[in-house]
Design an enzyme around this catalytic site. Structure first.
Site, PDB file in Angstrom:
ATOM      1  N   HIS A 142      -7.879   1.672  55.927  1.00 46.95           N
ATOM      2  CA  HIS A 142      -8.297   2.308  57.162  1.00 46.95           C
ATOM      3  C   HIS A 142      -7.518   3.482  57.705  1.00 46.95           C
ATOM      4  CE1 HIS A 142     -11.715   0.289  58.532  1.00 46.95           C
ATOM      5  NE2 HIS A 142     -11.213  -0.889  58.337  1.00 46.95           N
TER       6      HIS A 142
ATOM      7  N   ASP B  16     -17.160   2.246  50.751  1.00 46.82           N
ATOM      8  CA  ASP B  16     -17.837   0.951  50.904  1.00 46.82           C
ATOM      9  C   ASP B  16     -18.972   0.943  51.918  1.00 46.82           C
ATOM     10  OD1 ASP B  16     -16.089   1.235  53.054  1.00 46.82           O
ATOM     11  OD2 ASP B  16     -15.265  -0.793  52.923  1.00 46.82           O
ATOM     12  N   ASN B  17     -18.831   1.755  52.978  1.00 44.77           N
ATOM     13  CA  ASN B  17     -19.850   1.691  54.045  1.00 44.77           C
ATOM     14  C   ASN B  17     -19.809   2.967  54.871  1.00 44.77           C
ATOM     15  OD1 ASN B  17     -17.490  -0.559  55.012  1.00 44.77           O
ATOM     16  ND2 ASN B  17     -17.808   1.201  56.351  1.00 44.77           N
TER      17      ASN B  17
ATOM     18  N   ASP C 233     -12.256   3.426  52.098  1.00 44.37           N
ATOM     19  CA  ASP C 233     -12.639   2.540  53.201  1.00 44.37           C
ATOM     20  C   ASP C 233     -13.248   3.374  54.321  1.00 44.37           C
ATOM     21  OD1 ASP C 233     -12.887   0.284  54.698  1.00 44.37           O
ATOM     22  OD2 ASP C 233     -10.756   0.024  55.104  1.00 44.37           O
ATOM     23  N   ASP C 234     -14.509   3.178  54.599  1.00 45.87           N
ATOM     24  CA  ASP C 234     -15.193   3.852  55.714  1.00 45.87           C
ATOM     25  C   ASP C 234     -15.231   5.375  55.563  1.00 45.87           C
ATOM     26  OD1 ASP C 234     -15.149   1.285  56.687  1.00 45.87           O
ATOM     27  OD2 ASP C 234     -14.040   1.736  58.519  1.00 45.87           O
TER      28      ASP C 234
ATOM     29  N   LYS D 149      -6.545  -3.166  49.606  1.00 48.81           N
ATOM     30  CA  LYS D 149      -7.211  -4.272  50.309  1.00 48.81           C
ATOM     31  C   LYS D 149      -8.245  -4.922  49.406  1.00 48.81           C
ATOM     32  CE  LYS D 149      -9.753  -3.601  54.124  1.00 48.81           C
ATOM     33  NZ  LYS D 149     -10.045  -3.200  55.513  1.00 48.81           N
TER      34      LYS D 149
ATOM     35  N   HIS E 169     -10.131  -8.114  50.228  1.00 53.60           N
ATOM     36  CA  HIS E 169     -11.197  -8.311  51.205  1.00 53.60           C
ATOM     37  C   HIS E 169     -12.393  -9.084  50.678  1.00 53.60           C
ATOM     38  CE1 HIS E 169     -12.522  -6.109  55.130  1.00 53.60           C
ATOM     39  NE2 HIS E 169     -11.983  -7.290  55.329  1.00 53.60           N
TER      40      HIS E 169
ATOM     41  N   ARG F 249     -21.240   2.895  60.399  1.00 55.24           N
ATOM     42  CA  ARG F 249     -20.934   1.558  59.887  1.00 55.24           C
ATOM     43  C   ARG F 249     -21.705   0.469  60.642  1.00 55.24           C
ATOM     44  NH1 ARG F 249     -14.855   0.217  60.507  1.00 55.24           N
ATOM     45  NH2 ARG F 249     -15.546  -0.380  62.586  1.00 55.24           N
TER      46      ARG F 249
ATOM     47  N   ARG G 221     -18.095  -4.680  49.293  1.00 52.69           N
ATOM     48  CA  ARG G 221     -17.177  -4.818  48.160  1.00 52.69           C
ATOM     49  C   ARG G 221     -17.619  -5.932  47.225  1.00 52.69           C
ATOM     50  NH1 ARG G 221     -12.980  -1.604  48.694  1.00 52.69           N
ATOM     51  NH2 ARG G 221     -13.261  -0.299  50.534  1.00 52.69           N
TER      52      ARG G 221
HETATM   53 CA   LIG Z   1     -14.984  -0.399  55.133  1.00 54.72          CA
END
Ligand SMILES: [Ca+2]
Length: 474
Positions: A195, A261-262, A46-47, A138, A140, A270, A89
């Site tokens: 996160h 993801d990003n 994540d991130d 997650k 999401h 982001r 996602r």
């Molecule tokens: Ca993310």
């Protein structure tokens, strides 16, 4: 490498999506369907970005990612299509960009975006093919019937802190999943770490390497140190999960994919379709291709390619969407973002081909929106305070320049890796601009993009779909 692979017609590409391309084709890796059991472990951070020694960042220690990289092909040019969690996602799990699968923005809370009911996602297709599917962390994305998993420990039935961040708990869940395996039944296990920002800080602000797109300030360095800590925790989790896989006897028949993801949650990261918001780490570890282990590849990869790659691995046929796009050149990836939070309507489309990146900011007359999490980050608050006080920001942009963008932004990353000089207004780059605009437009039509006519025309889809002019001065 065969440079024509991405340009080959679907009919010639046995088993690859017309829209994207499976990485076995891209890398000239042969996958032959046979009775041998194959499994997949998909790890999407994540991130996370390039804060790892796998990508030559020596300020951070990620021994488990490094060990995985030694068993992987390491991609140097991998990109998400969208720099936002749920849309990314959904694109990863369907092979369709957000504008085509319907997940225009975040899924949770008041944002409430979902994929279209008729989308055939990766877990849906695999489940129909008899492959056991599992998700930990997650989720999401939704709706539930589009993204069904046989084994699910997510925010929908658990505390997200337990299933997404507690690596000891995650290890136990992976073990539980693997112990539930029936003999000879393949599995697809998807782990989504969550996160940052709640961990103790193992790194000092002085230790971090500040990328070009982040202000070199004490506030940003402290945030980066927290990001490093998060990646370190993720790295420990990866070590535990891969150990479970090994001890359960699945290491030699499981394809492991690692990406994120990003872009990282920093300015220009982001929610942006610049390189800094869309470039992703990507490791592809195939136990059947050991001679490629440790290789660095310059091949361009889109995270849209994950779905066809996994389907190919299992020899599962693709869904035949009438909305599929055409073949894509091997060195080209596309981007498509519409929203992040529900209030953040700022549609952008992009094409990145070789050294060139073209971004189309459809709503360029309005300020670029800022998300709630990023707004309260010390990095952004510091940037706001410094700007308001007229103090140096130590940033490569001004806030005003960040908020107000040109409609067309064209960058040459060979001469300008930080993407600071917009070449679109330069007549000398007119032919290049024209060519990339045409390429982007073609992709938008091919993927049924509802935004294809904006901002100066309206899409009239009845009879023959066409753009009808608005005469609004744009
Ligand atoms: Ca993310």
């Amino acid at each position: 490498m065969n440079r024509n692979l991405r340009g080959r017609k679907f009919e010639e590409m046995t088993n690859c999506y017309r829209l994207s391309v499976c990485w076995f084709m891209l890398l000239n890796l042969c996958v032959i369907g046979e009775s041998k059991q194959r499994n997949v472990l998909l790890i999407i951070a994540d991130d996370a970005g390039f804060e790892t020694d796998v990508y030559n960042n020596t300020a951070i220690r990620t021994p488990h990612l490094s060990a995985l990289a030694r068993r992987s092909v390491v991609f140097q040019n991998a990109f998400t299509t969208v720099s936002s969690c749920s849309p990314s996602r959904s694109a990863i799990l369907t092979g369709l960009p957000q504008h085509q699968n319907g997940m225009y923005g975040l899924h949770q809370g008041s944002h409430h975006f979902s994929s279209f009911d008729g989308v055939q996602s990766l877990p849906l297709l695999l489940g129909q093919a008899g492959i056991r599917t599992g998700i930990i962390g997650k989720k999401h994305v939704g709706p539930g019937q589009v993204y069904p998993f046989d084994f699910a420990y997510t925010e929908e039935n658990n505390s997200v802190l337990q299933v997404g961040r507690n690596i000891t708990r995650i290890k136990v869940l992976v073990r539980k999943f693997l112990q539930g395996q029936e003999a000879d039944r393949p599995f697809f296990l998807y782990w989504h770490g969550t996160h940052p920002r709640l961990d103790p800080q193992y790194y000092t602000p002085e230790q971090v390497k500040v990328p070009y797109f982040i202000p070199d300030t004490p506030a940003a360095r402290a945030d980066l140190a927290a990001q490093y800590t998060t990646i370190s925790r993720l790295d420990q989790g990866i070590g535990l999960v891969l150990k479970e896989l090994r001890e359960a006897g699945f290491e030699n028949d499981t394809l492991v994919i690692y990406s994120s993801d990003n872009g990282i949650p920093f300015p220009n990261g982001r929610t942006n379709l610049y390189w800094s918001g869309s470039a992703e780490p990507l490791l592809l570890s195939s136990p059947e291709h050991q001679r490629r282990w440790g290789e660095q590849t310059q091949a361009y990869a889109s995270l849209l390619d994950i779905t066809p790659t996994v389907l190919d691995w299992f020899s599962v046929p693709y869904p035949s969407y009438s909305i599929m796009g055409g073949p894509t050149p091997w060195d080209t990836v596309f981007g498509s973002q519409s929203l992040h939070e529900v209030t953040m309507y700022y549609p952008m489309r992009s094409v990145h081909q070789g050294p060139f990146r073209l971004v189309h900011n459809l709503n360029y007359l309005m300020p670029f929106p800022i998300d709630q999490d990023f707004y309260v980050s010390p990095t952004f608050q510091d940037l706001l305070n410094r700007t308001r006080a007229g103090r140096p920001t130590a940033w490569f942009k001004t806030l005003r320049g960040y908020y107000y963008r040109d409609r067309w932004e064209l960058f040459d990353r060979r001469a300008d890796p930080a993407e600071t000089r917009n070449l679109a207004p330069d007549p000398a780059h007119g032919p290049l601009l024209h060519r990339l605009r045409a390429l982007l437009l073609k992709w938008q039509w091919a993927t049924s993009d509802p935004w294809v006519c904006g901002p100066d025309a309206v899409l009239e889809a009845k009879l023959t779909p066409q753009c009808r002019p608005l005469f609004n001065g744009l």
